[in-house]
Design a protein around this motif. Structure first.
Motif: not given
Length: 684
Positions: A19-26, A30-33, A52-62
């Motif tokens: 349930g984490t988001t791109s913003h939280v992981l960055e 300490g990562l850039t987008r 195995l199926p790949s991981i998708e990312r939504t526009r909201q960063g989920y």
């Protein structure tokens, strides 16, 4: 393409917390987008290679992860390949230590390179990192041609390390298979001990956490293996009487009922392991066998926290039960030094770091009960419990005004300022009293600074005298409130106040009480200045006169020291004997030690004070107050209110903060010599 260390950390984070988001992981790593996107693409390439199926990312960063990923990589089965992802350097160090502590065979570099699938140079570097971690446990890695790589040090420390590393290895992807491979533990052995643990749970009427149930079979098997090899913890002093009458000791006997010749010390160590294991729930939280005086110690800790954090904790009894459930095992962990070596503060949010600081300042009652300082790792757990409870009831210190007190005049004067300002501004969270040097390197966030001199700071600075008279206090409070709010706030909710009173007392006439409270809260500040007659200002030499001074070579105990010091006050009926008895209920409070060698034991006015007074005892040889403090000067203080003694107390604080004059007092050979030094600090 194998996953890099960064990719692997991100992948493990996504599996643990989808349930984490791109913003939280960055932010966390300490990562850039762009860097995060590159790693996600590599993880997806690896997943596709694993069918195995790949991981998708939504526009909201989920992130959207197929359940098959969790099922395939989250389940630890015999068929899961050990080399499914590249190990991080931290994980390699953990596995090296696990091999040193739990392997059945002699270890060479080839064993490490084969198990970890890395080069010899990488293993050599990892061994250096492993030694750095082992330094925290006072253990060493030694190599001999005959026996290969060995773990050396006290067996108790090795056991402590073994418990921690076993848990960490099991947290890795496919950690159970790795652990079985390293230690040669088979499924039958695990199943047998799981059955025994289930029997223990039934016998103790509790349920261990899933993590502990998962770890305990490995820990018990590995400990038993070390015992059979002749490694013993008998150098460690475990109190038989404290542990042998517990249900956990009976459970230990049951677990090892078929094991031969296990020494008593080892049975006690396993009992400790059970006692220090967190539980998910217990049906009888207050049954016989609980730690004596733990409940009042927790209660006192919470009261200190509420006072320092300006918080009123609702549903307090429920929070007490949760803390008791955690702190019973923590009591044994701390007392027998089984707590984690590494602090968890890095995982705390900004607000929780401030809470952690306030919780740590409130743990004195627990420290007194256990007889040992509370480690940061344990304070962190307590902080998380209290912080979570506060969030649940909508409380926060984030929006409260946070203040520090900075004073260049020494610890005693600084502490007096801190206490005075805390009383004057009860709605502020006072974090610390600091020297100027400490202030320059202070890490916690704060809003305002109180100091007797100008300081260079970007925060709001209020100049406050070290000793504040009544009018000084009123002037300072008005200045601060006008600066912060633009007005003098009167935002006390009387109905909420009555609700609190109703919880603790029977209200006979609620309407009259509300009227009186409204009148008191909304009274005019200016008129209140004239409602009290000015109290006389007393100097130190007016209270500590020669007849109030005693000199002794030594005494047998701290209690005798207090009685001897208080004797002149009792004889003149300034205090009653009950007041001296009451002092001992406060006697373990370290705040009565105001400087090296000087203590000011006291109790509350209602405990038996007839008039204001002070008396001094000088001990040539000193007396132990606690193991940390040896006291030569004991000044018993009798206060009838919060005002009359303060001027003299301020003078005493100034005297105590002078190392030169403090030592002159200790070396003085007559009452007259002592009184002469006191007089030099007694001018208006």
């Amino acid at each position: 393409m194998p996953l890099s260390e960064r990719d692997n950390k991100l992948f493990e984070e996504l599996i643990r917390n989808p349930g984490t988001t791109s913003h939280v992981l960055e932010k966390k790593y300490g990562l850039t987008r762009r860097q995060l996107g590159y790693s996600i693409n590599k993880i997806n390439d690896w997943l596709i290679n694993q069918n195995l199926p790949s991981i998708e990312r939504t526009r909201q960063g989920y992130f959207i992860m197929d359940q098959s990923i969790m099922t395939s990589l989250g389940a630890e089965t015999e068929n899961t390949p050990i080399e499914s992802a590249v190990l991080t350097s931290e994980q390699r160090v953990q596995l090296i230590i696990m091999m040193l502590a739990g392997s059945e065979e002699e270890l060479s570099l080839n064993h490490f390179t084969s198990e970890l699938d890395v080069s010899r140079n990488t293993v050599l570097n990892d061994l250096k990192d492993a030694q750095t971690l082992l330094d925290n446990y006072h253990l060493n890695i030694r190599y001999t041609r005959k026996f290969g790589y060995l773990l050396e040090g006290r067996e108790f420390q090795i056991r402590k390390l073994l418990i921690t590393i076993t848990y960490q290895v099991l947290q890795m992807h496919d950690g159970a298979n790795r652990l079985k491979s390293i230690t040669s533990i088979d499924e039958a052995g695990i199943a047998e001990y799981l059955d025994r643990i289930e029997n223990v749970e039934n016998k103790l009427n509790l349920k261990f956490t899933d993590e502990k149930v998962k770890t305990m079979p490995y820990v018990l098997i590995l400990i038993l293996r070390r015992i059979t090899k002749g490694y013993s913890v008998n150098q460690f002093s475990i109190e038989y009487e404290e542990l042998s009458n517990t249900k956990e000791y009976q459970a230990t006997e049951e677990i090892f009922q078929d094991a031969e010749q296990i020494p008593m010390e080892e049975r006690l160590f396993i009992t400790l392991h059970l006692l220090t294991t967190n539980v998910y729930r217990t049906e009888f939280p207050t049954e016989e066998g609980e730690v004596p005086n733990l409940v009042p110690a927790i209660d006192n800790m919470l009261r200190l926290f509420e006072k320092s954090a300006c918080i009123y904790l609702q549903e307090r009894e429920q929070l007490m039960d949760k803390l008791l459930q955690h702190l019973k095992p923590a009591y044994y962990r701390i007392k027998y030094h089984l707590s984690e070596t590494v602090s968890l503060q890095g995982s705390l949010s900004k607000e929780f770091k401030e809470l952690h600081h306030l919780v740590r300042q409130s743990t004195g009652p627990l420290k007194d009960l256990i007889g040992s300082a509370i480690p940061d790792s344990e304070v962190t757990y307590i902080t998380m419990l209290i912080g979570g409870w506060m969030k649940r009831q909508g409380e926060s210190i984030e929006k409260k005004t946070k203040a520090i007190v900075v004073c260049p005049q020494g610890v005693s004067v600084s502490r007096l300022m801190f206490n005075e300002l805390s009383e004057l501004f009860p709605e502020f969270v006072f974090l610390d009293s600091l020297s100027v040097r400490e202030f320059l390197n202070y890490k916690l966030d704060y809003d305002i600074v109180f100091a007797p001199t100008y300081l260079e700071t970007s925060k709001k600075l209020f100049i406050a005298k070290a000793f504040l008279g009544r009018e000084d206090k009123q002037r300072l409070r008005k200045q601060v409130m006008l600066e912060l709010h633009g007005f003098m706030p009167q935002n006390i909710d009387v109905s909420e106040l009555i609700g609190i009173i109703r919880n603790h007392a029977v209200i006979e006439n609620e309407e009259a009480l509300e009227a009186d409270l409204q009148q008191y809260i909304n009274q005019d500040d200016a008129s209140s200045v004239h409602q009290h007659s000015e109290q006389p200002t007393l100097n130190l030499d007016e209270l500590i006169t020669p007849e109030m001074i005693a000199i002794r070579n030594n005494v047998e105990s701290w209690e005798e020291a207090v009685w001897t010091s208080a004797e002149p006050l009792v004889e003149k009926e300034i205090i009653t004997p009950n007041y001296v008895e009451a002092i001992f209920s406060y006697s373990q409070d370290p705040y009565i030690v105001i400087s090296p060698n000087v203590a000011i034991p006291h109790a509350s006015p209602e405990d038996g004070v007839n008039e204001v007074g002070m008396s001094l005892l000088k001990l040539d040889e000193g007396v132990n107050f606690t193991p940390d403090y040896r006291i030569h000067l004991i000044i018993v203080i009798a206060a009838v209110d919060k005002q009359q003694h303060l001027h003299a107390l301020m003078q005493l604080m100034e005297l105590a903060s002078s190392e030169t004059d403090r030592n002159r007092l200790i070396k003085a050979e007559s009452k007259e010599a002592i009184y002469s030094i006191i007089q030099s600090y007694s001018s208006d």
